[in-house]
Structures are given as C-alpha cells and as structure tokens.
Scaffold this active site. Structure first.
Site, PDB file in Angstrom:
ATOM      1  N   LYS A  81       4.643  53.872   9.363  1.00 53.08           N
ATOM      2  CA  LYS A  81       5.073  55.272   9.383  1.00 53.08           C
ATOM      3  C   LYS A  81       4.767  55.897   8.027  1.00 53.08           C
ATOM      4  O   LYS A  81       4.916  55.238   6.992  1.00 53.08           O
ATOM      5  CB  LYS A  81       6.578  55.305   9.682  1.00 53.08           C
ATOM      6  CG  LYS A  81       7.194  56.673   9.838  1.00 53.08           C
ATOM      7  CD  LYS A  81       8.686  56.554  10.175  1.00 53.08           C
ATOM      8  CE  LYS A  81       9.367  57.886  10.386  1.00 53.08           C
ATOM      9  NZ  LYS A  81      10.802  57.745  10.723  1.00 53.08           N
ATOM     10  N   SER A 156      12.137  60.278  14.854  1.00 50.21           N
ATOM     11  CA  SER A 156      11.012  60.775  14.096  1.00 50.21           C
ATOM     12  C   SER A 156       9.843  59.803  13.979  1.00 50.21           C
ATOM     13  O   SER A 156       8.749  60.211  13.597  1.00 50.21           O
ATOM     14  CB  SER A 156      11.483  61.133  12.692  1.00 50.21           C
ATOM     15  OG  SER A 156      11.976  59.964  12.033  1.00 50.21           O
ATOM     16  N   SER A 180      15.852  57.109  14.854  1.00 53.52           N
ATOM     17  CA  SER A 180      14.398  57.302  14.837  1.00 53.52           C
ATOM     18  C   SER A 180      13.521  56.082  15.077  1.00 53.52           C
ATOM     19  O   SER A 180      12.299  56.230  15.166  1.00 53.52           O
ATOM     20  CB  SER A 180      13.980  57.948  13.526  1.00 53.52           C
ATOM     21  OG  SER A 180      14.282  59.310  13.577  1.00 53.52           O
TER      22      SER A 180
HETATM   23  N1  GLN Z   1      16.881  62.781  15.163  1.00 55.03           N
HETATM   24  C1  GLN Z   1      17.737  62.527  14.063  1.00 55.03           C
HETATM   25  C2  GLN Z   1      17.590  63.612  13.019  1.00 55.03           C
HETATM   26  O1  GLN Z   1      16.898  64.520  13.284  1.00 55.03           O
HETATM   27  C3  GLN Z   1      17.480  61.166  13.495  1.00 55.03           C
HETATM   28  C4  GLN Z   1      16.287  61.097  12.652  1.00 55.03           C
HETATM   29  C5  GLN Z   1      16.067  59.761  12.055  1.00 55.03           C
HETATM   30  O2  GLN Z   1      16.641  58.764  12.507  1.00 55.03           O
HETATM   31  N2  GLN Z   1      15.239  59.725  11.041  1.00 55.03           N
HETATM   32  O3  GLN Z   1      18.125  63.577  11.974  1.00 55.03           O
END
Ligand code: GLN
Length: 487
Positions: A81, A156, A180
C-alpha cells in the site's frame, strides 16, 4: 504455464520454485504482463517498480538455483500500500500533498519483506491518507473491484485488495485504522488480517491515527496470511509502541483442530442495517464451525453502538495532529505565498482533498479548548469501555464470529454522503479501538455473485488461534474455488 503463475497462492508459488517448475523471474514477468494488460481497468497500482522487481527476481532465481532460498517468501511478487515508505520509490499516501515524495528510508515492514527475498511489484492505490472505505478518495484515480468493475473494492487499502483478488500480486500489505484491511478484503473476497496493536511495527508507515494504525497482510488464502504475518511481525525498537513478545510459528498453528473452541456471536451485530444475505452467510458459517466441533453462544457487546462515534472523534483528532507536518516546508507540494503562513495555507488548501480537510477540521474542533473534555476526553473514556466489553466477552469465549461489513461491495458514487460511508465501518471499528486482532475470510457469495466477508476476532496476541479457526473454516468450505472473470 507462465500466466497461470499469477493464480497461485504464495505458498503454492514457493512450492513450484522449490520443485524447479517455475522461477521468480517467470512469476515476476507474468505479473508485470498482467498488470500491463489489466491494471488500466482495475487501477490497483499507483506505481509499478518493474525494473527493481526484475532485479530482485533475478537475485532470487540465483538463490533458488543454488538451493539457498532465504525462506518461504523468497522470490514471491508482492505489492505494498502506498502508505508505507519505500526507499527510492515514490510514496504518496494517495495525496497530492505528497506527490513526487521519494522517502530516504524503508518502513520496517518493507525492509523485512526485502530481507525475506520478496519481490516488490509496486505501490497500491488507497484513499487519501487512508481516510475512506471505497478507494474513491484517492487523489489520483479510483480503484475498481475485480468481481464487478462498476463497484468499489472497499478502502482504504482498496488497491491492495483489488490487486490480490485480480491476480495482480500474489499478496499485499495494507493498514487498518478503522477497518481498512478487513473491509476491502471482504469486498474483494480476499483474506485480510488486522494484527494486535504493537504486533507489527508502524515505523515508516505514514501516520493517520497513531493509536489505531495497524499494518497487516491481504492474501489469497489463510496459509498465506500466516506466512506473511510471520515475516512482518515482531519487536522493532524504532516503534515505541511495538511489543517485545516472541512471534509464534503461525504456519504451524494452522494444523490444530477447532474441536471444543468456544465461539461467541455478538447480538448487537445482527441489527437492521445488516444485509440479510450476510446474516445468513454468518449463520451458515457458524453451522460449519459447529460441524468441526466448535460450540457457539450468543454474547453481548453493549458498547457496539458507540464505536463509530468514538472512532470518528479519536481518529480525526489524531489525524489533525499528525497531518500538521504537511506545511510545504519539508515534504512534497509547495504552493508559493507572500509569507510562511500564506505559503502553508495555500499548500494545504491545494494539497489535501475534501475528506482529509473534513477530518482535519473535525479533529481540530474536538481538541480545541472548551471542547476537549466534552468530545475527545469523553471518547477516550468510552474507548476504554469498548475494550472492556471485549475483555468481558473473552472471559467466556475463545473467539468472536461476526460479519465484516453490513453490506457487499457498493457501486462507485453510491455513497456520497460521508455518514453513509462511515456506517460501513460499524463492525470493524470497535476491534481497532480495542487493539485486538481480527481476520476477514471469504464467507460465501451474494445472489449477485459478490463476495461476503466473515470476521473472526480474538483476544490480544492470539493471532495463532484466529488463523487456526479461519484455516479450518476455509478448508471446510468451497468458497475459494471461485475467481473473478477479469480476463
Ligand atoms: N473507513 C475508515 C475511515 O475512513 C477506516 C479507514 C482505515 O482503516 N484506514 O477512517
């Protein structure tokens, strides 16, 4: 033969190398060819490091030919990532503000993978600064779900999950702050594991919310997750929150039985917002696990409803502080201005996307004098209650079984309202707040042919137990036989 190499799990690829049926260079070429042919449609990668991958593959070829591999990951093509710093390779975190940023050092996880002989294919797309659940908030492009290109891969870490599901990498690393790793794994039908906080080093990971950020693997099956976790886990003196616990042999742990394992099913996770197809899949999974000798009981996690509210105070608060460093002075983008303040505001206005700005404003607000105790201080207290809920539950059960997400992969553009997007994290966020490990595995398919994620949750540092149960379930079900029709 060569193109089929991209279908193999990491462990199958390693076995093919050992048997002399394939070489790391052949696998790497097969992946690079597939990325060149298909990634314009999927959008999994932000950067493909073809030449460095070829050089690493040649070095692995030589070690394998000499029968001196560095270990089970030697010569295996992986993706990272774009949140992980990689020395000499552009690292943007999905943001314009870091466009063109080339880190002078490697994240610990990148360093460990390289030391294990893994071949890095490139950096995967993500929501900007890991804020999002759909990979639509990348500053550069959206990623598409290989099972249905009109749908999102989750986020994400959507680029990593889509790359693994679409056979564009043998496995990948992601990060989980509120879900994420597990949510995109569920949407793309891959395995995704969020380790215990402190189990895997955060050094060199671009910070979103430091008390919640967890790096972890996204893979094609549970055995690969065990392999990859074993390679990246362990104490790192460069991360002050890294825990000096010994790393068990996760692969050896896969062989145990689940007979007698006590599984808890949280009542609060089966509410109105849950897609009935997913509820049914989880109930069927429990049936399978009972058939393997596990017992199931209903449990209660009463603070579940507060998880999202607490997360959306603590995570933006930490983000507003972490993102203060992007001021146009040291990193990436700089928009000229009359003076320092003007330059800095112009840079931040141009460099951050709408969702990141929303989080910075929310975070600054909840930390400001007069509101700190009412919002941030109170959220921290409720976070302790969430953690306590899990501790109490684990006094009576060994693992918790739940859905990963309330719905299957949604369409691009379907969730424009930020609140609708945040609701996706309802079943993943509490686990991040508690810092305990959880895995999402393929738990079936919707009538429309989209993957469903099954989530298993364990007490702190019980990743081996998690992997053992996930592996037993995977072996007892036919779900891995299906693959997306990308080409
Ligand atoms: N969807 C969650 C957020 O927008 C989690 C994101 C993540 O785990 N990086 O914060």
């Amino acid at each position: 033969m060569t193109t089929d190499l991209t279908r193999l799990t990491m462990h199958a690829l390693a076995a093919a190398y050992r048997a002399g049926e394939a070489t790391p260079s052949q696998a790497t070429e097969a992946y690079l060819a597939r990325i060149a042919a298909l990634d314009t449609r999927v959008g999994g990668y932000l950067t493909v490091t073809a030449e460095a991958a070829r050089a690493a593959a040649r070095a692995a070829d030589a070690r394998l030919a000499a029968r001196r591999p560095l270990g089970p990951l030697d010569g295996v093509p992986l993706a990272l990532k774009d949140v992980f710093c990689t020395r000499g390779v552009t690292t943007t975190c999905g943001s314009r503000i870091l466009e063109g940023f080339v880190p002078p050092y490697d994240a610990t996880v990148a360093e460990r993978l390289a030391a294990a002989g893994a071949v890095m294919l490139g950096k995967t797309n993500m929501d900007e600064f890991a804020m999002g659940s759909s990979t639509e908030h990348s500053a550069f492009k959206p990623t598409r779900n290989p099972w249905d290109l009109s749908r999102v891969p989750g986020g994400s870490s959507g680029g990593s999950a889509a790359a693994v599901a679409g056979d564009l990498a043998a496995a990948a690393l992601g990060t989980d702050t509120g879900g994420s790793i597990r949510q995109p794994a569920a949407f793309c039908g891959t395995v995704g594991l969020k380790p215990t906080y402190g189990r895997v080093s955060r050094y060199g990971l671009i910070a979103f919310a430091s008390s919640l950020d967890h790096p972890g693997p996204i893979t094609k099956d549970v055995r690969d997750t065990a392999l990859l976790l074993g390679a990246i886990a362990g104490h790192d003196p460069r991360d002050a929150t890294s825990v000096p616990e010994p790393v068990p042999d996760y692969v050896a742990a896969l062989d145990g039985s689940v007979a007698g394992l006590r599984l808890g099913v949280p009542r609060e996770y089966f509410t109105e917002g849950l897609d009935p197809e997913i509820a049914r899949a989880v109930r069927e999974a429990l049936e399978v696990l009972r058939g393997l000798g596990a017992t199931t009981t209903e449990i209660s996690l009463p603070t579940t409803d507060y998880g999202l509210a607490v997360y959306y105070i603590i995570a933006p608060a930490e983000a507003s502080s972490n993102l203060a460093r992007y001021d146009g002075v040291k990193y990436g983008l700089r928009v000229p201005g009359r003076d320092l303040i003007d330059m800095s505001s112009a840079t931040r206005a141009a460099g951050f996307g709408a969702e990141v700005k929303r989080r910075i404003m929310l975070g600054t607000y909840v930390l400001s004098a007069g509101y700190y105790d009412a919002y941030y201080g109170r959220a921290q207290k409720v976070r302790t209650l969430v953690k306590r809920d899990f501790e109490q539950a684990f006094a009576a059960v060994d693992l918790i079984v739940a859905p990963t997400t309330p719905g299957v992969a949604f369409k691009h553009g379907e969730k424009e309202d930020p609140l609708a997007m945040y609701l996706n994290d309802v079943f993943t966020v509490p686990v991040d707040l508690a810092g305990i490990p959880a895995i999402s595995v393929r738990g079936g398919f919707s009538a429309t042919g989209l993957p469903i994620g099954l989530q298993l949750i364990a007490p702190a540092f019980e990743e081996a137990r998690l992997l053992r149960a996930a592996h037993a379930y995977e072996q007892a079900t036919p779900w891995l036989e299906r693959r997306p029709e990308l080409s």
